[in-house]
Enzyme design. Structure first.
Site, PDB file in Angstrom:
ATOM      1  N   LYS A 190       0.872  -1.178   0.000  1.00  0.00           N
ATOM      2  CA  LYS A 190       0.000   0.000   0.000  1.00  0.00           C
ATOM      3  C   LYS A 190       0.909   1.229   0.000  1.00  0.00           C
ATOM      4  O   LYS A 190       0.824   2.123   0.848  1.00  0.00           O
ATOM      5  CB  LYS A 190      -0.929  -0.029   1.220  1.00  0.00           C
ATOM      6  CG  LYS A 190      -2.100   0.963   1.147  1.00  0.00           C
ATOM      7  CD  LYS A 190      -3.026   0.728  -0.013  1.00  0.00           C
ATOM      8  CE  LYS A 190      -4.222   1.694   0.055  1.00  0.00           C
ATOM      9  NZ  LYS A 190      -4.993   1.704  -1.209  1.00  0.00           N
ATOM     10  N   ASP A 246      -2.417 -11.926   6.012  1.00  0.00           N
ATOM     11  CA  ASP A 246      -3.442 -12.542   6.852  1.00  0.00           C
ATOM     12  C   ASP A 246      -4.797 -12.482   6.154  1.00  0.00           C
ATOM     13  O   ASP A 246      -5.548 -13.464   6.102  1.00  0.00           O
ATOM     14  CB  ASP A 246      -3.489 -11.794   8.187  1.00  0.00           C
ATOM     15  CG  ASP A 246      -4.308 -12.517   9.244  1.00  0.00           C
ATOM     16  OD1 ASP A 246      -4.793 -13.631   8.978  1.00  0.00           O
ATOM     17  OD2 ASP A 246      -4.461 -11.958  10.347  1.00  0.00           O
TER      18      ASP A 246
END
Length: 364
Positions: A190, A246
Protein backbone atom coordinates in the site's frame (compact mmCIF):
# COMPACT_ATOMS: atom_id res chain seq x y z
CA UNK A 1 11.99 -37.47 13.29
CA UNK A 2 10.39 -35.81 16.28
CA UNK A 3 7.08 -34.04 15.79
CA UNK A 4 5.47 -31.83 18.42
CA UNK A 5 1.69 -32.33 18.23
CA UNK A 6 -0.21 -29.27 19.48
CA UNK A 7 -3.96 -29.77 18.84
CA UNK A 8 -5.14 -26.62 20.64
CA UNK A 9 -8.80 -25.68 20.99
CA UNK A 10 -12.17 -26.20 19.32
CA UNK A 11 -11.98 -28.43 16.28
CA UNK A 12 -8.18 -28.53 16.62
CA UNK A 13 -8.24 -31.77 18.57
CA UNK A 14 -10.51 -33.45 16.02
CA UNK A 15 -8.65 -32.48 12.86
CA UNK A 16 -5.16 -33.09 14.27
CA UNK A 17 -6.23 -36.58 15.33
CA UNK A 18 -7.00 -37.38 11.69
CA UNK A 19 -3.68 -36.00 10.46
CA UNK A 20 -1.83 -38.08 13.08
CA UNK A 21 -3.76 -41.14 11.92
CA UNK A 22 -2.62 -40.52 8.36
CA UNK A 23 1.02 -40.04 9.41
CA UNK A 24 0.95 -43.26 11.42
CA UNK A 25 0.04 -45.38 8.42
CA UNK A 26 3.16 -44.30 6.52
CA UNK A 27 6.27 -46.48 6.48
CA UNK A 28 8.19 -43.89 8.47
CA UNK A 29 9.32 -43.76 12.08
CA UNK A 30 8.01 -40.72 13.90
CA UNK A 31 8.36 -39.76 17.53
CA UNK A 32 5.20 -37.78 18.29
CA UNK A 33 4.69 -35.93 21.55
CA UNK A 34 1.50 -34.06 22.43
CA UNK A 35 1.24 -30.85 24.46
CA UNK A 36 -1.41 -28.31 25.40
CA UNK A 37 -1.57 -24.93 23.70
CA UNK A 38 -4.02 -22.04 23.50
CA UNK A 39 -7.13 -22.01 25.66
CA UNK A 40 -6.58 -25.61 26.74
CA UNK A 41 -3.13 -24.64 28.06
CA UNK A 42 -4.52 -21.56 29.77
CA UNK A 43 -7.07 -23.69 31.61
CA UNK A 44 -4.38 -26.13 32.76
CA UNK A 45 -1.37 -23.86 33.27
CA UNK A 46 -2.64 -20.26 33.31
CA UNK A 47 -0.87 -19.35 30.06
CA UNK A 48 -1.63 -20.13 26.39
CA UNK A 49 2.01 -21.07 25.70
CA UNK A 50 3.49 -22.77 28.76
CA UNK A 51 7.25 -23.19 29.04
CA UNK A 52 6.87 -26.96 28.67
CA UNK A 53 5.04 -26.58 25.35
CA UNK A 54 7.54 -24.05 24.04
CA UNK A 55 10.44 -26.30 25.05
CA UNK A 56 8.87 -29.23 23.20
CA UNK A 57 8.34 -27.11 20.08
CA UNK A 58 11.98 -25.99 20.16
CA UNK A 59 13.28 -29.55 20.62
CA UNK A 60 11.13 -31.07 17.87
CA UNK A 61 12.08 -31.27 14.21
CA UNK A 62 8.65 -29.97 13.24
CA UNK A 63 5.41 -28.82 14.84
CA UNK A 64 1.93 -29.96 13.78
CA UNK A 65 -0.55 -27.41 15.08
CA UNK A 66 -4.35 -27.48 15.15
CA UNK A 67 -6.11 -24.24 16.03
CA UNK A 68 -6.56 -21.97 19.04
CA UNK A 69 -9.22 -19.63 20.32
CA UNK A 70 -12.68 -19.49 21.82
CA UNK A 71 -15.11 -16.65 22.46
CA UNK A 72 -15.05 -17.35 26.19
CA UNK A 73 -11.46 -16.08 26.36
CA UNK A 74 -12.13 -12.75 24.63
CA UNK A 75 -12.21 -10.81 27.92
CA UNK A 76 -8.82 -12.04 29.11
CA UNK A 77 -5.89 -9.66 29.05
CA UNK A 78 -4.42 -9.85 25.56
CA UNK A 79 -1.17 -11.65 26.58
CA UNK A 80 -3.28 -14.48 28.02
CA UNK A 81 -5.62 -15.01 25.08
CA UNK A 82 -5.25 -18.29 23.17
CA UNK A 83 -4.21 -16.56 19.94
CA UNK A 84 -1.05 -15.31 21.64
CA UNK A 85 0.23 -18.90 21.58
CA UNK A 86 0.67 -18.97 17.82
CA UNK A 87 2.24 -15.51 17.84
CA UNK A 88 4.64 -16.64 20.56
CA UNK A 89 5.60 -19.78 18.68
CA UNK A 90 6.32 -17.80 15.53
CA UNK A 91 8.48 -15.38 17.50
CA UNK A 92 10.43 -17.89 19.60
CA UNK A 93 10.97 -20.33 16.73
CA UNK A 94 11.95 -17.59 14.27
CA UNK A 95 9.19 -18.54 11.83
CA UNK A 96 9.22 -15.62 9.44
CA UNK A 97 7.82 -17.12 6.21
CA UNK A 98 4.27 -18.40 5.92
CA UNK A 99 3.49 -20.42 2.79
CA UNK A 100 -0.15 -20.97 1.92
CA UNK A 101 -0.91 -22.79 -1.33
CA UNK A 102 -4.37 -22.10 -2.70
CA UNK A 103 -5.19 -24.95 -5.07
CA UNK A 104 -8.63 -25.61 -6.48
CA UNK A 105 -9.00 -29.33 -7.03
CA UNK A 106 -10.81 -30.32 -10.19
CA UNK A 107 -13.55 -32.01 -8.16
CA UNK A 108 -14.24 -28.85 -6.12
CA UNK A 109 -14.61 -26.18 -8.77
CA UNK A 110 -18.36 -26.15 -8.11
CA UNK A 111 -17.75 -25.55 -4.39
CA UNK A 112 -15.93 -22.29 -5.04
CA UNK A 113 -17.91 -19.08 -4.77
CA UNK A 114 -16.62 -18.15 -8.24
CA UNK A 115 -17.56 -19.56 -11.63
CA UNK A 116 -15.81 -22.88 -12.38
CA UNK A 117 -13.99 -21.44 -15.38
CA UNK A 118 -12.36 -18.82 -13.13
CA UNK A 119 -10.94 -21.30 -10.63
CA UNK A 120 -10.37 -24.50 -12.62
CA UNK A 121 -6.65 -25.21 -12.45
CA UNK A 122 -6.04 -22.53 -9.82
CA UNK A 123 -2.63 -22.84 -8.15
CA UNK A 124 -1.45 -19.81 -6.15
CA UNK A 125 1.25 -19.68 -3.49
CA UNK A 126 0.79 -16.86 -0.99
CA UNK A 127 3.92 -16.03 1.00
CA UNK A 128 3.27 -13.91 4.07
CA UNK A 129 5.91 -12.32 6.30
CA UNK A 130 5.11 -13.45 9.83
CA UNK A 131 7.22 -11.73 12.46
CA UNK A 132 7.02 -8.02 11.64
CA UNK A 133 4.44 -5.45 10.58
CA UNK A 134 1.73 -3.94 12.75
CA UNK A 135 1.12 -7.22 14.61
CA UNK A 136 4.47 -6.98 16.39
CA UNK A 137 5.47 -3.34 16.04
CA UNK A 138 6.19 -1.30 19.16
CA UNK A 139 5.10 1.00 20.73
CA UNK A 140 1.44 0.06 21.05
CA UNK A 141 -1.22 0.61 23.64
CA UNK A 142 -3.85 3.06 24.84
CA UNK A 143 -3.43 6.66 25.94
CA UNK A 144 -5.04 10.08 26.07
CA UNK A 145 -4.78 11.77 22.68
CA UNK A 146 -2.68 14.94 22.57
CA UNK A 147 -3.48 15.76 18.94
CA UNK A 148 -5.68 14.53 16.09
CA UNK A 149 -9.37 15.25 15.73
CA UNK A 150 -10.23 14.71 19.39
CA UNK A 151 -7.43 15.82 21.76
CA UNK A 152 -8.05 14.62 25.29
CA UNK A 153 -10.06 11.59 24.19
CA UNK A 154 -8.99 8.00 24.88
CA UNK A 155 -7.25 6.45 21.87
CA UNK A 156 -5.51 3.22 20.92
CA UNK A 157 -2.44 2.97 18.70
CA UNK A 158 -0.24 0.37 16.98
CA UNK A 159 3.02 0.66 15.06
CA UNK A 160 3.59 -0.63 11.52
CA UNK A 161 7.28 -1.20 10.82
CA UNK A 162 9.63 -3.30 8.68
CA UNK A 163 13.41 -3.38 8.55
CA UNK A 164 15.44 -3.99 5.40
CA UNK A 165 16.64 -7.50 6.45
CA UNK A 166 13.06 -8.58 7.21
CA UNK A 167 11.91 -7.57 3.74
CA UNK A 168 14.97 -8.96 1.97
CA UNK A 169 14.67 -12.45 3.46
CA UNK A 170 10.96 -12.84 2.65
CA UNK A 171 11.57 -11.50 -0.86
CA UNK A 172 14.25 -14.15 -1.43
CA UNK A 173 11.81 -16.87 -0.30
CA UNK A 174 9.26 -15.59 -2.83
CA UNK A 175 11.64 -15.34 -5.78
CA UNK A 176 13.17 -18.75 -5.06
CA UNK A 177 9.70 -20.30 -4.86
CA UNK A 178 8.69 -18.65 -8.13
CA UNK A 179 11.71 -20.14 -9.88
CA UNK A 180 10.23 -23.58 -9.20
CA UNK A 181 6.76 -22.55 -10.36
CA UNK A 182 5.53 -20.03 -12.94
CA UNK A 183 8.42 -17.57 -12.53
CA UNK A 184 6.20 -14.65 -11.51
CA UNK A 185 6.02 -12.76 -8.21
CA UNK A 186 3.33 -10.26 -7.28
CA UNK A 187 4.42 -8.07 -4.38
CA UNK A 188 1.42 -6.60 -2.59
CA UNK A 189 1.74 -3.29 -0.77
CA UNK A 190 0.00 0.00 0.00
CA UNK A 191 2.88 2.23 -1.05
CA UNK A 192 0.59 5.08 -2.05
CA UNK A 193 -0.33 5.86 1.58
CA UNK A 194 2.04 3.90 3.87
CA UNK A 195 5.74 4.76 4.19
CA UNK A 196 6.38 1.24 5.53
CA UNK A 197 5.16 -0.26 2.28
CA UNK A 198 6.89 2.25 0.05
CA UNK A 199 10.05 0.95 1.72
CA UNK A 200 8.79 -2.62 1.20
CA UNK A 201 8.30 -1.93 -2.52
CA UNK A 202 11.76 -0.37 -2.87
CA UNK A 203 13.55 -3.27 -1.15
CA UNK A 204 11.63 -5.99 -3.05
CA UNK A 205 12.55 -4.21 -6.29
CA UNK A 206 16.23 -4.23 -5.29
CA UNK A 207 16.18 -7.94 -4.42
CA UNK A 208 14.49 -8.67 -7.75
CA UNK A 209 17.72 -7.62 -9.45
CA UNK A 210 19.21 -10.95 -8.31
CA UNK A 211 16.44 -12.91 -10.08
CA UNK A 212 16.35 -11.71 -13.71
CA UNK A 213 14.55 -14.91 -14.75
CA UNK A 214 11.54 -14.08 -12.55
CA UNK A 215 8.91 -11.49 -13.45
CA UNK A 216 7.98 -9.00 -10.71
CA UNK A 217 4.83 -6.91 -10.52
CA UNK A 218 3.74 -4.58 -7.73
CA UNK A 219 0.08 -4.33 -6.78
CA UNK A 220 -1.79 -2.31 -4.16
CA UNK A 221 -3.55 -4.50 -1.61
CA UNK A 222 -7.05 -3.23 -2.48
CA UNK A 223 -6.48 -4.06 -6.15
CA UNK A 224 -5.02 -7.45 -5.22
CA UNK A 225 -8.16 -8.23 -3.22
CA UNK A 226 -10.28 -7.44 -6.26
CA UNK A 227 -8.09 -9.31 -8.75
CA UNK A 228 -8.16 -12.44 -6.59
CA UNK A 229 -11.88 -12.75 -7.25
CA UNK A 230 -11.86 -11.30 -10.76
CA UNK A 231 -8.93 -13.15 -12.35
CA UNK A 232 -7.27 -15.36 -9.73
CA UNK A 233 -5.30 -17.48 -12.20
CA UNK A 234 -3.21 -14.46 -13.21
CA UNK A 235 -1.28 -14.92 -9.93
CA UNK A 236 1.58 -17.33 -9.34
CA UNK A 237 3.47 -16.34 -6.17
CA UNK A 238 2.11 -13.53 -4.03
CA UNK A 239 4.38 -12.01 -1.37
CA UNK A 240 3.23 -9.47 1.18
CA UNK A 241 3.42 -8.31 4.77
CA UNK A 242 1.90 -9.80 7.87
CA UNK A 243 -1.45 -8.01 8.00
CA UNK A 244 -2.18 -7.96 4.27
CA UNK A 245 -1.13 -11.61 4.00
CA UNK A 246 -3.44 -12.54 6.85
CA UNK A 247 -6.41 -11.12 4.94
CA UNK A 248 -5.52 -12.13 1.38
CA UNK A 249 -4.70 -15.74 2.26
CA UNK A 250 -8.15 -16.18 3.82
CA UNK A 251 -9.74 -14.62 0.74
CA UNK A 252 -7.78 -16.99 -1.48
CA UNK A 253 -8.99 -19.89 0.65
CA UNK A 254 -12.55 -19.32 -0.50
CA UNK A 255 -11.45 -19.63 -4.12
CA UNK A 256 -10.60 -23.25 -3.36
CA UNK A 257 -14.12 -24.06 -2.20
CA UNK A 258 -13.51 -23.91 1.54
CA UNK A 259 -10.94 -22.64 4.01
CA UNK A 260 -11.04 -26.23 5.25
CA UNK A 261 -8.94 -27.14 2.20
CA UNK A 262 -6.09 -24.68 2.77
CA UNK A 263 -2.87 -25.95 4.41
CA UNK A 264 -0.13 -23.74 5.75
CA UNK A 265 3.59 -23.88 6.52
CA UNK A 266 5.52 -21.39 8.64
CA UNK A 267 9.27 -21.75 8.20
CA UNK A 268 12.48 -20.48 9.75
CA UNK A 269 15.73 -19.82 7.89
CA UNK A 270 16.65 -23.53 8.09
CA UNK A 271 13.21 -24.74 6.91
CA UNK A 272 12.18 -25.99 10.35
CA UNK A 273 8.49 -25.35 10.44
CA UNK A 274 5.15 -25.17 12.13
CA UNK A 275 2.34 -26.66 10.07
CA UNK A 276 -1.31 -25.80 10.56
CA UNK A 277 -4.57 -25.46 8.67
CA UNK A 278 -5.35 -21.90 7.65
CA UNK A 279 -8.73 -21.90 9.38
CA UNK A 280 -9.49 -21.20 13.02
CA UNK A 281 -10.79 -23.23 15.93
CA UNK A 282 -14.49 -22.92 14.94
CA UNK A 283 -15.90 -23.35 18.47
CA UNK A 284 -19.44 -23.30 17.03
CA UNK A 285 -18.93 -26.75 15.44
CA UNK A 286 -16.38 -28.20 17.87
CA UNK A 287 -17.25 -31.66 19.13
CA UNK A 288 -19.82 -32.30 16.40
CA UNK A 289 -17.51 -34.39 14.24
CA UNK A 290 -18.24 -32.37 11.09
CA UNK A 291 -15.04 -30.35 10.64
CA UNK A 292 -13.03 -30.80 7.45
CA UNK A 293 -9.63 -32.37 8.34
CA UNK A 294 -8.15 -32.14 4.84
CA UNK A 295 -6.33 -28.83 5.39
CA UNK A 296 -4.60 -30.35 8.42
CA UNK A 297 -3.80 -33.56 6.55
CA UNK A 298 -2.39 -31.51 3.66
CA UNK A 299 -0.40 -29.45 6.18
CA UNK A 300 1.14 -32.72 7.39
CA UNK A 301 2.10 -33.43 3.78
CA UNK A 302 3.77 -30.00 3.58
CA UNK A 303 5.65 -30.87 6.78
CA UNK A 304 6.99 -34.03 5.17
CA UNK A 305 8.07 -32.09 2.08
CA UNK A 306 9.58 -28.90 3.49
CA UNK A 307 11.01 -29.90 6.88
CA UNK A 308 11.32 -33.68 7.17
CA UNK A 309 12.68 -34.22 3.63
CA UNK A 310 10.18 -36.93 2.76
CA UNK A 311 8.78 -35.71 -0.59
CA UNK A 312 7.58 -39.16 -1.69
CA UNK A 313 5.47 -39.53 1.46
CA UNK A 314 4.11 -36.03 0.90
CA UNK A 315 3.16 -36.96 -2.67
CA UNK A 316 1.37 -40.09 -1.39
CA UNK A 317 -0.77 -38.11 1.03
CA UNK A 318 -1.66 -35.48 -1.56
CA UNK A 319 -2.52 -38.21 -4.06
CA UNK A 320 -4.70 -39.92 -1.46
CA UNK A 321 -6.60 -36.68 -0.85
CA UNK A 322 -7.22 -36.31 -4.58
CA UNK A 323 -8.44 -39.92 -4.72
CA UNK A 324 -10.86 -39.34 -1.85
CA UNK A 325 -12.28 -36.25 -3.55
CA UNK A 326 -12.54 -38.12 -6.86
CA UNK A 327 -14.48 -40.84 -5.04
CA UNK A 328 -17.03 -38.23 -4.00
CA UNK A 329 -16.39 -37.96 -0.27
CA UNK A 330 -17.16 -34.52 1.15
CA UNK A 331 -17.45 -32.89 4.54
CA UNK A 332 -20.32 -30.45 4.86
CA UNK A 333 -18.32 -27.36 3.88
CA UNK A 334 -17.57 -28.75 0.39
CA UNK A 335 -20.61 -30.99 -0.06
CA UNK A 336 -22.88 -30.72 -3.10
CA UNK A 337 -25.63 -32.78 -4.69
CA UNK A 338 -24.39 -36.11 -5.97
CA UNK A 339 -21.54 -36.45 -3.47
CA UNK A 340 -21.32 -38.37 -0.19
CA UNK A 341 -21.38 -36.29 2.99
CA UNK A 342 -19.05 -37.62 5.68
CA UNK A 343 -17.80 -36.46 9.06
CA UNK A 344 -14.32 -35.63 10.29
CA UNK A 345 -13.37 -39.17 11.29
CA UNK A 346 -14.84 -40.73 8.15
CA UNK A 347 -12.86 -38.35 5.95
CA UNK A 348 -9.66 -39.24 7.78
CA UNK A 349 -10.45 -42.94 7.42
CA UNK A 350 -11.03 -42.47 3.69
CA UNK A 351 -7.61 -40.86 3.26
CA UNK A 352 -5.97 -43.69 5.23
CA UNK A 353 -7.78 -46.24 3.06
CA UNK A 354 -6.61 -44.49 -0.10
CA UNK A 355 -3.04 -44.49 1.23
CA UNK A 356 -3.16 -48.21 1.98
CA UNK A 357 -4.64 -48.95 -1.44
CA UNK A 358 -1.92 -46.93 -3.15
CA UNK A 359 0.74 -48.77 -1.17
CA UNK A 360 -0.73 -52.14 -2.15
CA UNK A 361 -0.89 -51.22 -5.82
CA UNK A 362 2.69 -49.92 -5.73
CA UNK A 363 3.98 -53.14 -4.14
CA UNK A 364 2.17 -55.38 -6.58
Amino acid sequence: MKIAILPGDGIGTEIVAEAVKVLQCLDLKFEMEHALVGGAAYEAHGHPLPDSTLSLAKAADAVLFGAVGDWKYDKLDRPLRPEQAILGLRKHLGLFANLRPAICYEQLTHASSLKPELVAGLDILIIRELTGDIYFGQPRGRRTAVDGHFPGAEEAFDTMRYSRPEIERIAHVAFQAARKRGKKVTSVDKANVLETFQFWKDVVTEVHGQYPDVELEHMYVDNAAMQLVKAPKKFDVVVTGNMFGDILSDEAAMLTGSIGMLPSASLDKANKGLYEPSHGSAPDIAGKGIANPLATILSAAMMLRYTLNQPEAADRIESAVRSVLAAGYRTGDIWSEGTTKVGTREMGDAVVSALITTKTITKS
